[in-house]
Design an enzyme around this catalytic site. Structure first.
Site, short mmCIF file in Angstrom:
data_model
loop_
_atom_site.label_atom_id
_atom_site.label_comp_id
_atom_site.label_asym_id
_atom_site.label_seq_id
_atom_site.Cartn_x
_atom_site.Cartn_y
_atom_site.Cartn_z
N HIS A 151 0.85 -1.20 0.00
CA HIS A 151 0.00 0.00 0.00
C HIS A 151 0.87 1.24 0.00
O HIS A 151 0.41 2.33 0.30
CB HIS A 151 -0.90 0.03 1.22
CG HIS A 151 -1.58 -1.25 1.52
ND1 HIS A 151 -1.07 -2.17 2.42
CD2 HIS A 151 -2.70 -1.80 1.01
CE1 HIS A 151 -1.87 -3.21 2.46
NE2 HIS A 151 -2.85 -3.03 1.61
N HIS B 90 -6.83 6.23 4.21
CA HIS B 90 -7.59 6.97 5.21
C HIS B 90 -8.70 7.81 4.58
O HIS B 90 -9.82 7.84 5.08
CB HIS B 90 -6.66 7.86 6.04
CG HIS B 90 -7.34 8.47 7.23
ND1 HIS B 90 -7.72 7.74 8.32
CD2 HIS B 90 -7.74 9.75 7.47
CE1 HIS B 90 -8.31 8.53 9.20
NE2 HIS B 90 -8.33 9.77 8.70
N GLY B 91 -8.39 8.48 3.47
CA GLY B 91 -9.41 9.32 2.85
C GLY B 91 -10.60 8.51 2.39
O GLY B 91 -11.76 8.83 2.68
N ILE B 92 -10.32 7.43 1.67
CA ILE B 92 -11.39 6.57 1.16
C ILE B 92 -12.18 5.95 2.30
O ILE B 92 -13.41 5.92 2.30
CB ILE B 92 -10.79 5.45 0.27
CG1 ILE B 92 -10.32 6.04 -1.05
CG2 ILE B 92 -11.80 4.35 0.03
CD1 ILE B 92 -9.65 5.02 -1.95
N GLY B 93 -11.46 5.46 3.30
CA GLY B 93 -12.13 4.79 4.42
C GLY B 93 -13.03 5.76 5.18
O GLY B 93 -14.17 5.44 5.52
N THR C 222 -8.69 0.62 10.40
CA THR C 222 -8.61 0.97 11.82
C THR C 222 -9.55 2.13 12.13
O THR C 222 -10.27 2.11 13.13
CB THR C 222 -7.17 1.42 12.18
OG1 THR C 222 -6.26 0.50 11.60
CG2 THR C 222 -6.98 1.46 13.67
N GLY D 283 -7.43 0.77 20.54
CA GLY D 283 -6.31 0.94 19.63
C GLY D 283 -4.97 0.74 20.30
O GLY D 283 -3.96 0.52 19.63
N ASP E 51 -0.42 13.11 11.44
CA ASP E 51 -1.07 11.81 11.28
C ASP E 51 -2.43 12.04 10.63
O ASP E 51 -3.15 12.98 10.97
CB ASP E 51 -1.24 11.15 12.64
CG ASP E 51 -2.05 9.88 12.53
OD1 ASP E 51 -1.53 8.91 11.96
OD2 ASP E 51 -3.20 9.86 13.00
N ALA E 52 -2.78 11.20 9.66
CA ALA E 52 -4.02 11.41 8.91
C ALA E 52 -5.24 11.32 9.83
O ALA E 52 -6.19 12.10 9.71
CB ALA E 52 -4.12 10.39 7.78
#
Lengths: 575, 575
Positions: free
Chosen positions: A217, A399-402, A442, A484, A554-555
């Site tokens: 990824h 992260h953006g897509i999720g 996550t 987490g 961090d995203a």
């Protein structure tokens, strides 16, 4: 690049639909993924694999006799949700228990773990196993932190073949661990992939350069060198793998190994064969016998240009399992026994309630929550590309897509709940479950926890107060930290969530109005998001080149800071 | 792009070596390609397929039980030579005759045809069959001119399965024709491939555009449109194929069809599945039942981005053949019968003579010929990239590589012959055979004819005269016209060879020295090469957008003009 798609948000679902249409002989669709089309053998252990889309034939292409019983299929590069995994496991299980298997990524670990918890709670004995074959992602002393890549296949296959032979769940899990202990992969890459709908690659490698150990990824690798000749590439891969033999193997000489030379997408077959020519020579020179070698595309990353070499050091048990027959859409070997087709079963998704009971006051609070979720979704939509780019620096870029899938799913579920008269708790719970289910990864799991915690604090009857909201945020913060495993300073969303929750609580305790308190807390969150940029990440997936992310937020922290600011608008409007 | 290689000139050979190393269970190497590793059934027809490298799993990946008995493997994008095909056929044949099968490209037609002629001459009954499934490459009234693409697979499989069932050579050939009559493909592409060692793509499609009907070597298509959605792509492919049903099928409704959605290299699996989702819906709406659909990479073009859809309209016979079991490196279906491994046979390449008999005068002429071949080779090396680019305008871009391999092979064979004391005829014959063998493609076959004709005219005893050289060139010109079927004005090397031969003859007849005559003839050849640029090609592979090549010389004509000028240097030195 990826060019052929319709609505990019529907890509993974439509790909799964087409996959099923082309492979009805092997698989049938169930909520969350696919299971074998052949009849079950009662009492057998079911091996259920899974992970994000974009890696075909991992994971759906490996379902069939001799290999997996089912695959949970997540969105592009995102873990399937616990709900999806549970759905597939329930459809696949035949009374002998379930082994959930996946590559070792934070989102997968979280969701498969939650699914196992729920399945065990429902009386289906379930265990989990994360494959950790990528030796570039952590040192031998931290082998449990390594990522799973093409070594997924031999580990899945060993466990599945053991299950096929009637082994118990404990035995199958032991075989999985044994195969994983003896499986090592190492890869190189020349270019990244472009996700459906994106107009530039998720990650890049400079022209003429090779990234060593780059994750599938785009997770950073361990070095960069000029593009090698095919022979040099083979030599790098083989010598690196021969340097780290599993415990109990002193010398490669005289050993037998399953060998996989995997193409990630656009390094094509003839190139793989040119490399394999030298791999075979080198293994031969080292005295290693290659057993049923595989040269092809087995774990991909769309059109990423790269290759990896996997060795599974075989003993008699593992060799018998590796060479056992299998018949799946993408992996066929030998002749499997004839099997009847499964009965037509109807696998329906579980339905929500037809109407909710709630007080009028809580319904008004639910309307505010719905408004907040709408603003949240719009904020995520606006920033999705930016979030993906930030995440790609030290993560897998999903992260953006999720977040987009999750926030959209949450908003839609909340809208439906609102129309059915839900109070704040019911609406936020439905939204949280939908976020975890649709968002995956996550972040999906953690946002599910956030919304559920908020809902629990607000209830379905009382009028929310600044104190109950602040209490809910604090519970959300605690839940995210606990699940987490991150603390402040680890460069995760916790860095933002904790100061936000604490400031909000302090302000409310000091008598501030909710909007004013929220504003102050959002400011604290934003400050923390900026500070986060200067830290080194300590959590999550293996990040051997974490220093690359110095200076980048961090995203998850960044998106949370954006969201708490946006939600302030919803509170300001309604208060 | 293609990044992993060693010496680009060794790419195809090394890929074949690695392919064999990875697939010893299925194949064994023989001079020219591979044959099955399983024991022969005496009396059975052998199906031998073949074509250029760069299209894996076509062709070597399709050798094994239920499919081909052997594959002749050419260089990158170049036909195997007649010698290679003959070698594979002799190793594969089991007494029942041989059917040679290949896609319909000029070079393949030439070399497989020559191989069949030689095999028949050696008492092995041999027939040939060229697959013509690509409907974008010629109209229905010229269906025999169409190119072969992914439809190769169902046509090869039908014939092979019939051979497996014990059909006679005539029956197998009839089945091949029947399957081909009922097979249609149509494709779209978004980008071309980069050949090993090249630093830019062989052909390109403008960013954001789609080429409709683009050939797998970059042969021009029939139009260009914006990149479609996946659903639109599916609709274009299905509606186009449903418009041209085979004879005897009035309506698709109620028909059954083998369906192949083929990826050319870097359109990846999930994208193919998204497209197939809509393909399946559209076929269903049209009343067509998809039988054993295949969605994957079956005929590729390195990392070319494109897809094609193939339909084979099945009757009972063809359905039984399509669904019959097969077990090959890249294509496995059902369970094939257990088969013993073939005995270890040694397949040695045929050796040339150990020494030659020739006059001293002819040996001196041979030394001049060797010098000319060296200059020729150097000229080709210098211009190889340019020749590839020119050829890609209206051809498959293999001219530079093919000429390089051919001229290098010819020079090396000539050098060896020279050291063994060959005269002019023997040296040029060895060079011509090597050129045809190593160069492949149409140009390889034709240059083989040119050198042989020159050698025949010069002999091994006489001192060459201007008249004998001119006579040899004229015979070469006649041989090329006869074999290639081209005339002056068709935009092929004939446009240059004929005026060169005629001018040379006229000058010599008029009493000119050879070097002066050659100089005048080279000038005429150069003028003709320039004039060629303004013509429309009429020959060779299907060129539906031939007008694109207006203003570009034919690659074969251009290279010939360069060569006759270079060879002038050798003559000038020795005279």
């Amino acid at each position: 690049m990826t060019r052929l798609h319709n609505d990019p948000a529907a890509f993974a679902d439509e790909a799964l639909e087409g996959f099923v249409a082309a492979h009805r002989r092997w698989v049938r669709p169930v909520p969350g993924g696919v299971v074998r089309a052949t009849a079950k053998t009662p009492g057998r252990v079911a091996v259920v694999i899974g992970g994000g889309s974009g890696h075909y034939p991992a994971f759906s292409g490996l379902v069939g006799q001799g290999l997996a019983h089912g695959a949970a299929v997540g969105n592009v590069f995102a873990s399937p949700s616990a709900q999806q995994i549970r759905g597939v496991a329930k459809a696949a299980q035949a009374g002998g228990g379930v082994l959930l298997m996946y590559g070792n990524y934070a989102g997968d670990v979280l969701h498969f773990g939650q699914a196992a918890e729920r399945l065990n709670g429902e009386g289906i004995p379930t265990r989990t196993f994360a494959v950790t074959d990528d030796i570039s992602s952590a040192g031998p002393d931290e082998a449990h932190k390594r990522r799973g890549i093409a070594g997924d296949l031999p580990v899945f296959k060993a466990a599945s073949a053991a299950a096929e032979q009637g082994s118990t769940l404990d035995e199958v899990a032991r075989i999985a661990a044994h195969a994983n202990d003896r499986t090592r992969s190492f890869g190189i890459a020349f270019s990244g992939c472009t996700l459906p709908g994106a107009d530039h690659p998720l990650f890049t490698v400079p022209e003429g350069r090779m990234a060593v150990g780059l994750g599938i990824h785009g997770e950073p690798g361990i070095g960069e060198e000029p593009v090698p000749t095919a022979d040099e590439a083979a030599e790098l891969l083989v010598t690196t793998l021969l340097k780290e033999l599993p415990d109990g193997i002193g010398t490669p000489h005289g050993q037998r190994a399953a060998v996989i030379l995997n193409g990630l997408g656009s390094v094509k077959y003839e190139e793989l064969f040119v490399v394999y020519r030298r791999v075979a020579q080198l293994l031969d020179e080292a005295g290693v016998t290659a057993v049923d070698p595989e040269v092809g595309e087995l774990v991909t990353s769309f059109d990423m240009a790269g290759i990896s070499l996997t060795l599974t050091w075989l003993d008699d048990t593992l060799e018998a399992l590796w060479t056992a027959p299998a018949d799946t859409p993408a992996y066929r070997k030998g002749a499997v026994p004839e099997a009847a087709a499964a009965d037509e079963e109807s696998y329906e998704a579980e339905e929500g309630p037809e109407a909710y009971t709630a007080s009028e006051e809580s319904r008004r609070a639910a309307a505010t929550a719905l408004d907040a979720l709408r603003l949240l979704k719009e904020t995520v939509d606006t920033h999705a590309d930016e979030l993906g780019r930030i995440d790609a620096v030290a993560g897998d870029g999903d992260h953006g897509i999720g977040m987009q899938r999750g926030s959209t799913g949450a908003y839609e579920a909340a809208l439906e709940a609102c129309e059915l008269g839900a109070g704040a708790r019911s609406l936020l719970t439905a939204a949280g479950d939908a976020w975890a289910d649709k968002g995956g990864g996550t972040s999906g799991a953690l946002w599910g926890i956030v919304l559920r915690a908020l809902g629990d604090a607000l209830g379905d009857t009382e009028r929310p107060t600044p104190a109950s909201v602040a209490h809910g945020v604090l519970r959300a913060s605690d839940g995210v930290r606990r699940t987490g495993g991150a603390e402040v300073g680890d460069k995760t969303m916790v860095d933002v969530l904790v100061p936000f929750a604490e400031t909000l609580g302090q302000q409310v305790d000091a008598g501030a109005e909710l909007t004013a308190a929220w504003d102050a807390a959002a400011t604290a969150a934003e400050r923390s998001a900026r500070d986060t940029a200067h830290l080194l990440p300590k959590m999550g997936r293996a990040r051997p080149h974490a220093e690359k992310s110095l200076g980048t937020p961090d995203a998850g922290a960044h998106s949370l800071a954006l969201i708490v600011r946006a939600v302030h608008g919803a509170l300001a409007t309604c208060q």
